[in-house]
Design a protein around this motif. Structure first.
Motif: not given
Length: 346
Positions: A218-232, A263-272
């Motif tokens: 599986x893919x573990x993605x961290x969300x901070x304040x509801x959004x994917x945590x991103x640096x640079x 991916x766009x698919x992961x971003x869409x899941x995070x947004x939902x």
């Protein structure tokens, strides 16, 4: 800023874990950092939270490991919620099942006291109390979840098994880290009743659709304040690959971490899932994705932020602390105005 982290226990917390990494990032930014084991919580007669805790601030530390080892060796000191700005609940209640039942709900119960004393408590303790078992996951939109039933009834679970073409996942409603997770199929169908009995001994059974993509982990993605945590341009995420012949991809259960692209698919899941996480005051969470579905939302102590940082050569800890600093500042600007649940994800 005075920030305290609640952990399960000082002896079981490893120096390379995510919570020590967050503490070290706060320490490097000049904050007073405290670590509290669940067993060190107490309620004072004056109506505030009073805790025994450990801290390390006398020396200069050049690494997360040396820093947290110094914390573990430190003598206990005491601090009250009257002196704290932030209480970060980073313990995992599931680790207490069957060993320290009294510790299972302690952190968010005492977190409520701290919140009433004016401390910013993250993740929001009232929401954590609701999310303490996997039923919380069922409150998210059906489009992002595998087909699931939760029951103790053998006939109902067996009927679901047939509907899923004799292939499904069984796991307990309470728990985490891959404990008591079983994949049932035609080969082990003769053990189905026995497996249901073993899981239901401690509560309800989750029977879940098996996703073929799960063979890749599986893919573990961290969300901070509801959004994917991103640096640079790099995201705090990783692919957790199953150990050989093991359906569990959790790293503590033998899964191996690998780099993975957004991916766009992961971003869409995070947004939902974002609106509910924001509404519930879930500041820092980890979502686990298989294919186009969410398998789990870890709101208590998602791990792997350190692994993601090493994998991509980025510091994902500091942005978390910077976000907390902003919240503390907002709390000072708007005293007694912003609810803790809203401030937690602001």
């Amino acid at each position: 800023m005075k920030i305290a982290f609640i952990i399960n226990d000082h002896d079981t917390e490893k120096p390379n874990y995510t919570t020590p990494g967050l503490g070290y990032a706060a320490y490097k930014r000049g904050h007073d950092v405290y670590f509290i084991g669940v067993g060190e919580l107490s309620y004072a007669s004056k109506g505030h939270l009073s805790v025994r805790c450990k801290t390390a601030s006398e020396a200069k530390f050049n690494s997360q490991e040396t820093y947290f080892k110094a914390v573990q060796k430190a003598e206990f000191t005491r601090i009250s919620s009257e002196k704290l700005d932030v209480l970060f609940l980073r313990n995992n209640p599931a680790d207490e099942i069957g060993t320290r039942s009294w510790a299972y709900s302690a952190a968010f119960i005492f977190g409520e006291i701290a919140m009433r004393n004016g401390v910013l408590v993250i993740n929001h303790p009232s929401s954590l109390a609701v999310a303490v078992n996997k039923m919380y996951f069922q409150h998210f939109p059906e489009v992002v979840r595998p087909k699931t039933i939760i029951s103790r009834d053998h006939d109902e679970i067996k009927a679901f098994f047939k509907k899923q073409k004799q292939k499904m996942i069984l796991k307990p409603l309470q728990g985490s880290g891959g404990t008591n997770v079983f994949m049932m199929d035609k080969k082990n169908e003769h053990n189905l009743s026995q497996t249901i009995d073993a899981i239901s001994r401690d509560g309800f059974v989750i029977a879940q659709e098996y996703l073929e993509e799960a063979t890749k982990g599986d893919t573990r993605l961290f969300l901070m304040n509801g959004k994917p945590l991103e640096v640079n341009g790099k995201y705090a995420m990783m692919q957790r690959v199953n150990a050989t012949d093991d359906i569990r991809s959790n790293i503590h259960a033998g899964g191996k971490p690998e780099a993975v692209k957004m991916t766009d698919q992961i971003m869409e899941l995070a947004e939902i899932v974002r609106p509910k996480l924001v509404q519930d005051g879930m500041f820092l969470v980890g979502i686990d994705i298989v294919g186009n579905k969410l398998m789990e939302i870890n709101v208590f102590s998602p791990g792997g932020l350190n692994v993601s940082g090493q994998m991509y050569g980025e510091d994902f800890f500091t942005p978390v602390i910077e976000s907390i600093e902003k919240k503390v500042n907002f709390k000072k600007i708007y005293p007694d105005y912003l609810y803790n649940s809203r401030l937690a994800t602001l």
